[in-house]
Design an enzyme around this catalytic site. Structure first.
Site, PDB file in Angstrom:
ATOM      1  N   TRP A  28      56.576  64.137  57.524  1.00  0.00           N
ATOM      2  CA  TRP A  28      55.687  63.142  58.145  1.00  0.00           C
ATOM      3  C   TRP A  28      55.881  61.779  57.508  1.00  0.00           C
ATOM      4  CZ3 TRP A  28      54.772  64.747  62.604  1.00  0.00           C
ATOM      5  CH2 TRP A  28      54.443  66.073  62.862  1.00  0.00           C
ATOM      6  N   ASP A  38      48.052  58.379  55.269  1.00  0.00           N
ATOM      7  CA  ASP A  38      47.997  59.369  56.345  1.00  0.00           C
ATOM      8  C   ASP A  38      47.260  60.584  55.799  1.00  0.00           C
ATOM      9  OD1 ASP A  38      48.414  61.352  58.221  1.00  0.00           O
ATOM     10  OD2 ASP A  38      50.612  61.234  58.215  1.00  0.00           O
ATOM     11  N   LYS A  60      43.699  68.675  62.803  1.00  0.00           N
ATOM     12  CA  LYS A  60      43.862  69.567  61.662  1.00  0.00           C
ATOM     13  C   LYS A  60      42.502  69.914  61.032  1.00  0.00           C
ATOM     14  CE  LYS A  60      48.488  68.952  61.817  1.00  0.00           C
ATOM     15  NZ  LYS A  60      49.095  67.667  61.528  1.00  0.00           N
TER      16      LYS A  60
HETATM   17  C1  LIG Z   1      50.309  66.853  61.956  1.00  0.00           C
HETATM   18  C2  LIG Z   1      50.584  65.660  61.143  1.00  0.00           C
HETATM   19  C3  LIG Z   1      51.053  64.462  61.715  1.00  0.00           C
HETATM   20  C4  LIG Z   1      51.374  64.335  63.178  1.00  0.00           C
HETATM   21  O1  LIG Z   1      50.226  64.183  63.891  1.00  0.00           O
HETATM   22  P1  LIG Z   1      50.230  63.931  65.475  1.00  0.00           P
HETATM   23  O2  LIG Z   1      48.772  63.737  65.719  1.00  0.00           O
HETATM   24  O3  LIG Z   1      50.819  65.131  66.116  1.00  0.00           O
HETATM   25  O4  LIG Z   1      51.016  62.704  65.743  1.00  0.00           O
HETATM   26  C5  LIG Z   1      51.255  63.379  60.883  1.00  0.00           C
HETATM   27  N1  LIG Z   1      51.001  63.451  59.575  1.00  0.00           N
HETATM   28  C6  LIG Z   1      50.568  64.580  58.987  1.00  0.00           C
HETATM   29  C7  LIG Z   1      50.306  64.608  57.519  1.00  0.00           C
HETATM   30  C8  LIG Z   1      50.344  65.716  59.755  1.00  0.00           C
HETATM   31  O5  LIG Z   1      49.901  66.841  59.189  1.00  0.00           O
END
Ligand SMILES: *Cc1c(COP(=O)(O)O)cnc(C)c1O
Length: 354
Positions: free
Chosen positions: A99, A166, A190
């Site tokens: 990511w 993030d 998540k």
């Molecule tokens: C799942 C995830 C993403 C991607 O998220 P989307 O909403 O599918 O774009 C980005 N960063 C992390 C840390 C993730 O776990």
């Protein structure tokens, strides 16, 4: 009984599913949440409560705005540089996984990404700690929890450079000090709600400085000024997120869930370390409390164990293809009884295969 260890979209509390399905049939005077206008007073109240709950649960200080967006964390990979990086500017990135890597890729469209440290050479099994963030960086970007590799950042750098994080896969799983960050973003699917909603917590003073002309939909300020209703928001996802945040608040908030999350993670790591068939994949001090990655000493037993687990109600533990083995995602809504169920299967399997 199925135990859902999926990495995302993922488990939400059963009572949230029940309330959400009720609202699909009748949200207000017989109308479904799926058909009402987002401009009704009833839905405006949902957005207001969702934002209020995020502020409350994360103890967001004044001077920050909470906005509800779309496009997932992946769109934030672009929105962050578009809003914060001046023409010709450089931003510092910590490369701790896929990511982070995807975020770095998007910066290159707008300017320069300076990767201050990376654990790529070790397949991201640890979090680099000794690095310098140049003072002239437009911002520093990190990923608080590396969903695929199962590492988590337990400290964040102190720097004068704005810190962007993030937090998609560990937001509201543990207490964090929002004032240490200038911009936090997370895809909801998540730990917060269903897919379709993205949350950003933005320190107001960092905006409007990049000098770039931005499309309205990609400008944080437009969404903040529009009260997260500049265009039609993801009505149902926001509603379900609100229900989940109410659930979290009723449980005692983030500090309480953090205790549970610690207990769940400790129990599972303890079994991984104790059971002769299994071993963890990450540096012990960086082990994630959300995504627990492990493999088997004998890789030939992995397929049979996966099958055994699935036959006994354990779903979603197959590891990501870039790590292999297993990944048990133990987000907020996963009860400790599910962790105990997995541990028991590991023990039974070990007895059969000594
Ligand atoms: C799942 C995830 C993403 C991607 O998220 P989307 O909403 O599918 O774009 C980005 N960063 C992390 C840390 C993730 O776990």
């Amino acid at each position: 009984m199925r135990h859902n260890f999926g990495a995302g979209p993922c488990i939400l509390p059963q009572e949230v599913f029940k309330q959400a399905s009720q609202a699909v049939l009748d949200f207000k005077d017989g109308l479904s949440i799926l058909e009402i206008s987002h401009r009704t007073a009833e839905f405006e109240a949902v957005v207001e409560e969702t934002v209020k709950l995020i502020k409350e649960l994360m103890d967001v200080p004044s001077g920050y705005s909470v906005v509800l967006l779309q496009g997932g964390a992946s769109l934030q990979f672009s929105m962050v540089p578009m809003n914060l990086l001046p023409e010709g500017g450089t931003a510092a990135y910590l490369e701790t996984g896929v990511w982070a890597n995807k975020a770095i890729k998007e910066v290159k469209v707008f300017g320069t990404a300076n990767v201050v440290a990376s654990s790529k050479e070790a397949n991201f099994t640890y979090v680099p700690k000794d690095y310098v963030i140049p003072e002239d960086s437009a911002y520093f970007h990190c990923t608080s929890n590396n969903t695929i590799y199962g590492t988590e950042l337990f400290s964040f750098p102190k720097t004068n450079v704005p810190v962007v994080c993030d937090m998609s896969s560990d937001i509201m799983s543990r207490v964090i000090d929002v004032s240490q960050f200038d911009l936090i973003y997370a895809g909801a699917q998540k730990n917060i709600g269903p897919a379709g909603l993205t949350i950003a917590i933005v320190k107001d003073e960092i905006l409007g400085k990049s000098g770039r002309k931005l499309p309205s939909m990609l400008d944080y300020k437009v969404h903040i000024d529009g009260g997260s209703m500049y265009n039609t928001p993801p009505v149902f996802s926001i509603y379900v997120a609100m229900l989940n945040l109410r659930w979290l608040k009723a449980k005692g908030g983030v500090a309480e869930i953090e205790k549970e999350n610690k207990a769940k993670a400790e129990a599972l790591y303890k079994e991984i370390d104790r059971n002769p068939l299994f071993k963890g994949t990450c540096a012990v001090e960086d082990r994630s409390r959300m995504n627990i990655c492990f493999v088997m000493e004998n890789p030939e037993l992995e397929k049979p164990f996966l099958k055994f687990a699935e036959e006994n109600g354990v779903e979603g533990i197959k590891g990501h293809r870039s790590v292999g083995g297993f990944r048990a995602s133990i987000y907020n809504a996963l009860p400790i009884t599910s962790v105990h169920a997995l541990i028991e299967l590991m023990q039974i399997f070990a007895e059969k295969h000594q």
